[in-house]
Design an enzyme around this catalytic site. Structure first.
Site, PDB file in Angstrom:
ATOM      1  N   THR A  79       0.838  -1.196   0.000  1.00 48.13           N
ATOM      2  CA  THR A  79       0.000   0.000   0.000  1.00 48.13           C
ATOM      3  C   THR A  79       0.873   1.246   0.000  1.00 48.13           C
ATOM      4  OG1 THR A  79      -1.693  -1.171   1.258  1.00 48.13           O
ATOM      5  CG2 THR A  79      -1.790   1.236   1.291  1.00 48.13           C
TER       6      THR A  79
ATOM      7  N   CYS B 153      25.505   6.590   7.162  1.00 46.47           N
ATOM      8  CA  CYS B 153      25.417   5.128   7.139  1.00 46.47           C
ATOM      9  C   CYS B 153      26.687   4.478   7.664  1.00 46.47           C
ATOM     10  CB  CYS B 153      25.187   4.633   5.715  1.00 46.47           C
ATOM     11  SG  CYS B 153      23.998   5.600   4.819  1.00 46.47           S
TER      12      CYS B 153
END
Length: 412
Positions: free
Chosen positions: A250, A336
């Protein structure tokens, strides 16, 4: 004018790390709020008004993203961010064409998620060429030309580097790929909304976009997938077939709406933002370099996005400087990889000496950065670099005219 308190415990540092993430633009939040409260329908529910209004909002957002990059809205697929988009582009194209094509070209300075996607394809039997970059951080187009093989399916080169801000010649790369009939993917997370990007002029076939790098919400991004000539990908995620079957799940309407609004605001403000960021960046670099010797700016001086500034301060440990500058939020590389003590692989790729690579700091200047914040950062930076150098035996030797390269260090 130091950092301000937020009423919760200690005062917070001022923010100079916009490459890691950007604050949400208030205009973006305004556009999202109705879809977090009153309009909560599933955009894929076709039988009632709740679904229709969410679907309309989602499609408007798709158009806003497409407009920013000169694409057709049918070529935009919502994802969770640029990491997912990069994974989809690289693994998706490679696997779809694998019966005939087993070779991919990328560069050594790509974002971790591109390099890791390529590594996992190598484990599946693909061959990957990791192009080196020149001292200025830009690839050599002749080396790119020479890297093509008869079974090359994809070239992936980022538009703007997240650590040193250099801009690759994306248009030229697109031309070369088109001439070789090879798909061209670019990770444009640090470029979209900040510099003009046009997928048709630049002959880009796939492009990764991130919401939280352009003053939109975290957790949403997009991938542009060209329709003509058509690019086919094997989906990473199976499910209900949403997003043209390429990305089931969705679509989160509030996040998509936020991404769309962020793209529209970026389009309106791009020229103004760029001019302002350039002036502030110039102010930061000039004022630091005029007061402190032996500072190196990493990456090309001309071909760059000005808001990403990476400076190496010789004879100073980057980590010590970051800790000293605790009232300014900065980093020594990408978020990161900020937990590892390894020097940045991007700096290693441009041939930075190990010690200089350890002494680099990335300054990020964005839409909401003020002149006062830049001046405060400059002042603190100069103060602490001087202080840390006073403590360094190497700095003392250099002041005495000793050539450090000539010293034979003994191993104890």
């Amino acid at each position: 004018s130091g950092p301000s308190g937020d009423g919760v415990g200690a005062p917070r540092p001022l923010y100079m790390d916009v490459q890691a993430t950007t604050p949400l633009d208030p205009r973006v939040l305004d556009s999202m709020l109705p879809y977090l409260t009153a309009y909560y329908g599933n955009p894929h529910s076709r039988t009632h008004a709740y679904g229709w209004e969410s679907e309309a909002a989602m499609e408007k957002a798709r158009q806003q993203v497409a407009d920013l990059i000169g694409a057709d809205s049918r070529e935009i697929i919502f994802t969770s961010g640029a990491t997912e988009s990069n994974n989809m582009a690289i693994k998706g194209v490679a696997r779809f064409y694998k019966s005939r094509k087993k070779h991919i070209i990328t560069t050594q300075t790509e974002h971790k998620c591109v390099l890791d996607s390529c590594r996992s394809l190598e484990a599946e039997g693909f061959r990957v060429t990791y192009l080196p970059v020149k001292k200025n951080g830009i690839i050599d187009l002749k080396e790119l030309e020479a890297a093509f093989q008869p079974d090359t399916s994809l070239v992936s080169v980022m538009t703007v580097n997240n650590e040193i801000g250099v801009k690759q010649p994306v248009g030229d790369i697109g031309e070369i790929c088109r001439a070789h009939k090879v798909f061209f993917h670019t990770d444009a997370a640090q470029a979209v909304g900040k510099i003009p990007v046009d997928v048709n002029n630049m002959k880009i076939d796939l492009m990764s976009i991130s919401g939280h790098k352009i003053y939109g919400p975290k957790g949403v991004g997009a991938i542009y997938v060209r329709r003509r000539p058509r690019v086919r990908l094997e989906p990473l995620q199976s499910g209900g077939g949403q997003e043209r079957g390429l990305r089931s799940g969705t679509v989160p309407t509030p996040l998509a709406v936020g991404l769309g609004a962020a793209c529209e605001v970026a389009q309106q403000e791009m020229e103004y933002d760029h001019k302002r960021v350039s002036q502030l960046a110039e102010r930061l670099v000039t004022n630091i370099m005029s007061e402190v010797p032996d500072v190196v700016m990493n990456g090309d001086k001309e071909h760059r996005y000005p808001g990403c500034i990476n400076l190496s301060f010789a004879y100073v440990e980057g980590e010590s400087l970051l800790m000293a500058l605790k009232d300014v939020a900065l980093s020594s590389g990408s978020a990161c990889t900020s937990a590892s003590l390894e020097p940045s692989y991007v700096l290693r790729a441009i041939g930075t000496d190990e010690d200089l690579a350890h002494s680099s700091i990335r300054f990020g200047i964005g839409r909401f950065t003020t002149e006062e914040e830049v001046d405060y950062t400059v002042r603190k930076c100069i103060q602490h670099v001087r202080r840390l150098r006073e403590m360094s035996p190497l700095w003392e030797m250099v002041q005495d005219g000793v050539d450090l390269k000539s010293i034979k260090w003994t191993q104890h």
